[in-house]
Design an enzyme around this catalytic site. Sequence first.
Site, PDB file in Angstrom:
ATOM      1  N   HIS A  94       0.868  -1.190   0.000  1.00 34.63           N
ATOM      2  CA  HIS A  94       0.000   0.000   0.000  1.00 34.63           C
ATOM      3  C   HIS A  94       0.897   1.230   0.000  1.00 34.63           C
ATOM      4  O   HIS A  94       1.301   1.728   1.059  1.00 34.63           O
ATOM      5  CB  HIS A  94      -0.928  -0.041   1.222  1.00 34.63           C
ATOM      6  CG  HIS A  94      -1.963   1.050   1.250  1.00 34.63           C
ATOM      7  ND1 HIS A  94      -3.152   0.922   1.932  1.00 34.63           N
ATOM      8  CD2 HIS A  94      -1.990   2.294   0.703  1.00 34.63           C
ATOM      9  CE1 HIS A  94      -3.871   2.025   1.806  1.00 34.63           C
ATOM     10  NE2 HIS A  94      -3.169   2.885   1.071  1.00 34.63           N
ATOM     11  N   HIS A 138       1.255   4.833  -2.404  1.00 33.59           N
ATOM     12  CA  HIS A 138       0.892   5.694  -3.532  1.00 33.59           C
ATOM     13  C   HIS A 138       2.177   6.368  -3.984  1.00 33.59           C
ATOM     14  O   HIS A 138       2.772   7.127  -3.202  1.00 33.59           O
ATOM     15  CB  HIS A 138      -0.132   6.747  -3.102  1.00 33.59           C
ATOM     16  CG  HIS A 138      -1.389   6.144  -2.534  1.00 33.59           C
ATOM     17  ND1 HIS A 138      -2.513   5.936  -3.293  1.00 33.59           N
ATOM     18  CD2 HIS A 138      -1.685   5.677  -1.287  1.00 33.59           C
ATOM     19  CE1 HIS A 138      -3.462   5.385  -2.536  1.00 33.59           C
ATOM     20  NE2 HIS A 138      -2.988   5.215  -1.308  1.00 33.59           N
ATOM     21  N   HIS A 192      -9.592   0.939  -1.315  1.00 34.69           N
ATOM     22  CA  HIS A 192      -9.553   1.549   0.013  1.00 34.69           C
ATOM     23  C   HIS A 192     -10.971   1.442   0.587  1.00 34.69           C
ATOM     24  O   HIS A 192     -11.942   1.840  -0.084  1.00 34.69           O
ATOM     25  CB  HIS A 192      -9.181   3.023  -0.089  1.00 34.69           C
ATOM     26  CG  HIS A 192      -7.727   3.293  -0.351  1.00 34.69           C
ATOM     27  ND1 HIS A 192      -7.045   2.752  -1.401  1.00 34.69           N
ATOM     28  CD2 HIS A 192      -6.834   4.072   0.326  1.00 34.69           C
ATOM     29  CE1 HIS A 192      -5.789   3.179  -1.377  1.00 34.69           C
ATOM     30  NE2 HIS A 192      -5.631   3.993  -0.334  1.00 34.69           N
ATOM     31  N   GLU A 199     -11.383   3.254   5.839  1.00 35.14           N
ATOM     32  CA  GLU A 199     -10.364   4.189   6.360  1.00 35.14           C
ATOM     33  C   GLU A 199     -11.131   5.260   7.143  1.00 35.14           C
ATOM     34  O   GLU A 199     -11.007   5.358   8.363  1.00 35.14           O
ATOM     35  CB  GLU A 199      -9.557   4.796   5.211  1.00 35.14           C
ATOM     36  CG  GLU A 199      -8.464   5.768   5.656  1.00 35.14           C
ATOM     37  CD  GLU A 199      -7.728   6.432   4.485  1.00 35.14           C
ATOM     38  OE1 GLU A 199      -8.261   6.436   3.354  1.00 35.14           O
ATOM     39  OE2 GLU A 199      -6.614   6.965   4.721  1.00 35.14           O
ATOM     40  N   ASP A 237       1.542   7.078   2.108  1.00 35.97           N
ATOM     41  CA  ASP A 237       2.116   8.276   1.462  1.00 35.97           C
ATOM     42  C   ASP A 237       3.280   8.757   2.334  1.00 35.97           C
ATOM     43  O   ASP A 237       3.146   9.742   3.072  1.00 35.97           O
ATOM     44  CB  ASP A 237       1.046   9.372   1.359  1.00 35.97           C
ATOM     45  CG  ASP A 237      -0.150   8.904   0.556  1.00 35.97           C
ATOM     46  OD1 ASP A 237      -0.057   8.857  -0.677  1.00 35.97           O
ATOM     47  OD2 ASP A 237      -1.184   8.548   1.172  1.00 35.97           O
TER      48      ASP A 237
HETATM   49  N1  ADE Z   1      -4.681   8.697  -1.907  1.00 39.13           N
HETATM   50  C1  ADE Z   1      -3.442   8.700  -1.413  1.00 39.13           C
HETATM   51  N2  ADE Z   1      -3.461   8.243  -0.147  1.00 39.13           N
HETATM   52  C2  ADE Z   1      -4.740   7.938   0.158  1.00 39.13           C
HETATM   53  C3  ADE Z   1      -5.401   7.429   1.299  1.00 39.13           C
HETATM   54  N3  ADE Z   1      -4.755   7.108   2.413  1.00 39.13           N
HETATM   55  N4  ADE Z   1      -6.729   7.267   1.254  1.00 39.13           N
HETATM   56  C4  ADE Z   1      -7.402   7.585   0.149  1.00 39.13           C
HETATM   57  N5  ADE Z   1      -6.833   8.062  -0.947  1.00 39.13           N
HETATM   58  C5  ADE Z   1      -5.504   8.245  -0.954  1.00 39.13           C
HETATM   59 ZN    ZN Z   2      -3.828   4.712   0.498  1.00 38.56          ZN
END
Ligand code: ADE
Ligand code: ZN
Length: 335
Positions: free
Chosen positions: A17, A19, A197, A200, A279
């Site tokens: 996971h 990005h 996703h 969250e 991220d």
């Molecule tokens: N795009 C990048 N990181 C993300 C996240 N944690 N949740 C949703 N979209 C994303």
């Molecule tokens: Zn993510």
Amino acid sequence: MTDLDAFIAGLPKAELHLHIEGSLEPEQMFAFARRNRVDIPFADVEAVRAAYAFSNLQDFLDIYYAGAEVLRTEEDFHDLALAYFRRAAADNVRHAEIFFDPQTHTDRGIPFAVVADGLLAGMARAEAELGVTSKLILCFLRHLDEEAAFATLASAEPWLDRIVGVGLDSSEVGHPPSKFERVFARARDMGLKLCAHAGEEGPPAYVHEALDLLRVDRIDHGNRAMEDEGLIRRLAAEGMTLTVCPLSNLKLCVVHDLTTHPVPEMLRRGLHVTLNSDDPAYFGGYVNDNYRALAKAVGLGRGDLARIARNSFEGSFLGEADKAARLAEVDAYVS
Ligand code: ADE
Ligand code: ZN
């Protein structure tokens, strides 16, 4: 460094996971802005870091999409990927499955080919120079509509032999998985793997939809599944991999304190947890920072961490022989 930190540093692991646009470090943001002659609304690197105080997912996404403005050329995407893989290799990541958001780029006039070819070149170089294998996952932005997702899938067609699957990211609440049921069905028919996703910020019902309507192979995050007893049992029974991101959860106020993070309960309930950085440039750490911070906060031991590393290979989209080889590396390390 504690003994446990040293154990984490050497543990072979996969990252599932990540990005790639979220690995854009502030220094790199300035370097790309300079070489592409793009203006950015920050005086210096410290000002960028100071802006990274988020109270929820949307706060972060606004800054993250603005940051991606500096990415213009194939070389930028190549360099971005290679820089991530260098950090990943230093954390003994042996395999990574990286998300990219084509719509963030195509909607501002950057051709799909520039993005995909740049990333794939960085991935190939990382495998040759660092021995880190990788796969690419195309994410649909869920705040955009179904038609835009179908158009993105169509523009990806020439690359589909080099894209392992599709994902679903961006603003979760108000954009349930059901919105993308048909495009996920098309992706499944094309032989692509599926992730989304879910849970969250969104409710457990979104995790149910990801399973029932999208028929995903992995759930990204999944924290809020822990509010639904039946769902916990189902995720355990199905052996569903969850790609959990502790430092992201902390930065986006999904959890208020790492000591209350759901991972220990997820492990107790037999869920297939993996740990990931999401991220890393925005959330203050790469994958080993996530392992270390969570282990310290909730008291994970070597057995838990080895289980999590095994889960990361088992839940990957590697073929069976590659999975077995990577799992043997974990076994050799922990024995
Ligand atoms: N795009 C990048 N990181 C993300 C996240 N944690 N949740 C949703 N979209 C994303
Ligand atoms: Zn993510």
